[in-house]
Design an enzyme around this catalytic site. Structure first.
Site, PDB file in Angstrom:
ATOM      1  N   GLY A 158       0.869  -1.186   0.000  1.00 64.09           N
ATOM      2  CA  GLY A 158       0.000   0.000   0.000  1.00 64.09           C
ATOM      3  C   GLY A 158       0.901   1.229   0.000  1.00 64.09           C
ATOM      4  O   GLY A 158       2.078   1.154  -0.356  1.00 64.09           O
ATOM      5  N   ARG A 159       0.336   2.344   0.449  1.00 67.01           N
ATOM      6  CA  ARG A 159       1.103   3.601   0.404  1.00 67.01           C
ATOM      7  C   ARG A 159       2.399   3.500   1.190  1.00 67.01           C
ATOM      8  O   ARG A 159       3.463   3.880   0.713  1.00 67.01           O
ATOM      9  CB  ARG A 159       0.289   4.738   1.008  1.00 67.01           C
ATOM     10  CG  ARG A 159      -1.008   5.033   0.327  1.00 67.01           C
ATOM     11  CD  ARG A 159      -1.676   6.163   1.095  1.00 67.01           C
ATOM     12  NE  ARG A 159      -2.998   6.459   0.609  1.00 67.01           N
ATOM     13  CZ  ARG A 159      -4.106   5.846   1.035  1.00 67.01           C
ATOM     14  NH1 ARG A 159      -4.048   4.897   1.946  1.00 67.01           N
ATOM     15  NH2 ARG A 159      -5.285   6.173   0.541  1.00 67.01           N
ATOM     16  N   ILE A 160       2.319   2.979   2.435  1.00 66.30           N
ATOM     17  CA  ILE A 160       3.511   2.977   3.297  1.00 66.30           C
ATOM     18  C   ILE A 160       4.526   1.949   2.798  1.00 66.30           C
ATOM     19  O   ILE A 160       5.727   2.221   2.746  1.00 66.30           O
ATOM     20  CB  ILE A 160       3.135   2.740   4.773  1.00 66.30           C
ATOM     21  CG1 ILE A 160       2.129   3.810   5.238  1.00 66.30           C
ATOM     22  CG2 ILE A 160       4.372   2.747   5.673  1.00 66.30           C
ATOM     23  CD1 ILE A 160       1.540   3.588   6.625  1.00 66.30           C
ATOM     24  N   ARG A 240       0.829  -3.634  12.753  1.00 64.41           N
ATOM     25  CA  ARG A 240       0.090  -3.837  13.999  1.00 64.41           C
ATOM     26  C   ARG A 240       0.652  -5.090  14.662  1.00 64.41           C
ATOM     27  O   ARG A 240       0.954  -6.080  13.976  1.00 64.41           O
ATOM     28  CB  ARG A 240      -1.404  -4.043  13.743  1.00 64.41           C
ATOM     29  CG  ARG A 240      -2.171  -2.775  13.370  1.00 64.41           C
ATOM     30  CD  ARG A 240      -2.287  -1.795  14.539  1.00 64.41           C
ATOM     31  NE  ARG A 240      -3.044  -0.605  14.209  1.00 64.41           N
ATOM     32  CZ  ARG A 240      -2.519   0.532  13.746  1.00 64.41           C
ATOM     33  NH1 ARG A 240      -1.210   0.648  13.551  1.00 64.41           N
ATOM     34  NH2 ARG A 240      -3.295   1.568  13.482  1.00 64.41           N
ATOM     35  N   GLU A 269      -0.279  -3.238  23.855  1.00 66.18           N
ATOM     36  CA  GLU A 269       0.450  -1.973  24.030  1.00 66.18           C
ATOM     37  C   GLU A 269      -0.161  -1.184  25.175  1.00 66.18           C
ATOM     38  O   GLU A 269      -1.389  -1.111  25.256  1.00 66.18           O
ATOM     39  CB  GLU A 269       0.401  -1.164  22.726  1.00 66.18           C
ATOM     40  CG  GLU A 269       1.119  -1.883  21.596  1.00 66.18           C
ATOM     41  CD  GLU A 269       1.009  -1.169  20.244  1.00 66.18           C
ATOM     42  OE1 GLU A 269       0.388  -0.105  20.167  1.00 66.18           O
ATOM     43  OE2 GLU A 269       1.544  -1.705  19.279  1.00 66.18           O
ATOM     44  N   HIS A 288       5.369   2.523  19.510  1.00 67.71           N
ATOM     45  CA  HIS A 288       4.350   2.866  18.497  1.00 67.71           C
ATOM     46  C   HIS A 288       4.397   4.372  18.147  1.00 67.71           C
ATOM     47  O   HIS A 288       3.418   5.091  18.347  1.00 67.71           O
ATOM     48  CB  HIS A 288       2.940   2.459  18.975  1.00 67.71           C
ATOM     49  CG  HIS A 288       1.988   2.237  17.829  1.00 67.71           C
ATOM     50  ND1 HIS A 288       0.947   1.346  17.868  1.00 67.71           N
ATOM     51  CD2 HIS A 288       1.929   2.821  16.596  1.00 67.71           C
ATOM     52  CE1 HIS A 288       0.281   1.384  16.722  1.00 67.71           C
ATOM     53  NE2 HIS A 288       0.859   2.269  15.937  1.00 67.71           N
TER      54      HIS A 288
HETATM   55  C1  DGY Z   1      -1.568   4.325  12.055  1.00 64.96           C
HETATM   56  O1  DGY Z   1      -1.928   5.413  11.606  1.00 64.96           O
HETATM   57  O2  DGY Z   1      -2.245   3.319  11.912  1.00 64.96           O
HETATM   58  C2  DGY Z   1      -0.270   4.317  12.753  1.00 64.96           C
HETATM   59  O3  DGY Z   1      -0.028   3.134  13.395  1.00 64.96           O
HETATM   60  C3  DGY Z   1      -0.185   5.499  13.694  1.00 64.96           C
HETATM   61  O4  DGY Z   1       1.137   5.771  13.954  1.00 64.96           O
END
Ligand code: DGY
Length: 326
Positions: A158-160, A240, A269, A288
């Site tokens: 995806g984007r990231i 996640r 977390e 996180h």
């Molecule tokens: C998200 O936007 O899902 C990231 O984990 C936040 O840092």
């Protein structure tokens, strides 16, 4: 009589976003650093027309049912696995998120994690501060693994994931990716090659996770999958926590089945101080904070505030996860 619409904001967001909300609405701001409990959220949401949530707020059907006036849930994150989307849909409540704003910040942090674990950055800092640096220079001091020119496996393009791959290209890395659908533009731009998950795990020197948490990805990186990785490979994640079977990862790291891991996310977390992962020295951990840079968090705050404003003014918001009704 004050008939302004009411917005419950579950944490102090950046002032740029708060200012937008305060101009038009009655803002009920949770100012404690720690999150409100579920009961507290229920108490506050009863009167709310909108709620601005964090990824650590559980917005399940019970919470949603407690909010008769609620029109929009605006999440300050790109991921939204903490929100019961079906319950929102049933009630015609909009759900929005903050894509794009955090793409580069997240990819920057994935890359930072990767460099930190492979070049022993955290360990080196501790070594110097502890007064252990007694010899100026030695050919074998703190040898790390190479990164430049190695193979980066991206799970979730995806984007990231794509932004991470671009950074990898800057280090002349070969890019493999695993994604449900092919991404021809990404392949062209980054010379990325789409492969199946097992091949990616077998051939990558760095495996970086960029998938959302859902039924398909829960526990996706389990003992069997980790077992396919090279002994010299590293696992990187700011996706996640529950995407990785943490117990299996612990065993693999402890028994040196893989070289190391660098994680910004965990199953629970905050991570407990006695979590066995923290006993290991072939892991780098962070709390996180992938999207935590000032510009990005300001943008995210503005996006959530603007989407709430849009819905409460009867307009379509920009970043729709669930389309509601007016
Ligand atoms: C998200 O936007 O899902 C990231 O984990 C936040 O840092």
């Amino acid at each position: 009589m004050d008939n302004k619409k009411r917005v419950f904001v579950t944490r102090e967001i950046l002032p740029e976003g708060l200012a937008i909300l305060k101009k038009k609405f009655d803002v009920d701001l949770w100012t404690d650093y720690a999150p409100p409990s579920k009961d507290t959220i229920i108490e506050h949401i009863k009167e709310a027309d909108a709620i601005l949530t964090m990824l650590s707020d559980k917005i399940d059907s019970e919470v949603i049912e407690a909010a008769p006036k609620l029109k929009v849930i605006s999440q300050l994150a790109v991921g939204y696995d903490n929100i019961d989307l079906n319950a929102a849909k049933k009630r015609g409540i909009y759900v929005t998120n903050t894509p794009d704003a955090l793409t580069d910040a997240s990819a920057d942090f994935s890359f930072a994690l990767m460099l930190a674990i492979t070049r022993r950055v955290v360990e080196a800092d501790k070594y110097v501060r502890a007064g252990k640096w007694k010899v100026a220079w030695h050919p074998t001091m703190m040898l790390g693994a190479p990164l430049h020119g190695t193979t980066l496996g991206i799970i979730g393009a995806g984007r990231i994931g794509q932004a991470m791959a671009k950074r990898g290209r800057g280090f002349d890395m070969k890019i493999l990716y695993y994604n449900r659908s092919p991404k021809p533009d990404f392949e062209k731009e980054c010379g990325a090659q789409r492969v199946d998950l097992d091949r990616l795990l077998k051939e990558s020197d760095f495996v970086s996770l960029h998938v959302p948490l859902n039924e398909q990805t829960l526990g996706m990186i389990n003992a069997e999958k980790i077992g396919l990785m090279k002994k010299t490979a590293y696992l990187i994640s700011n996706a996640r926590g529950p995407v990785i079977d943490e117990k299996a990862l612990y065993e693999a790291l402890k028994n040196k089945k893989i070289a190391g891991a660098a994680l910004d996310v965990f199953c629970k977390e905050p991570i407990k101080k006695n979590n066995p992962l923290l006993e290991l020295d072939n892991i780098v951990v962070a709390p996180h904070i992938s999207s935590a840079n000032t510009t990005t968090r300001a943008k995210m705050s503005v996006m959530t505030a603007e989407d709430i404003t849009a819905v409460l003014m009867g307009k379509e918001p920009k970043n729709i996860v669930v389309k509601g009704s007016f």
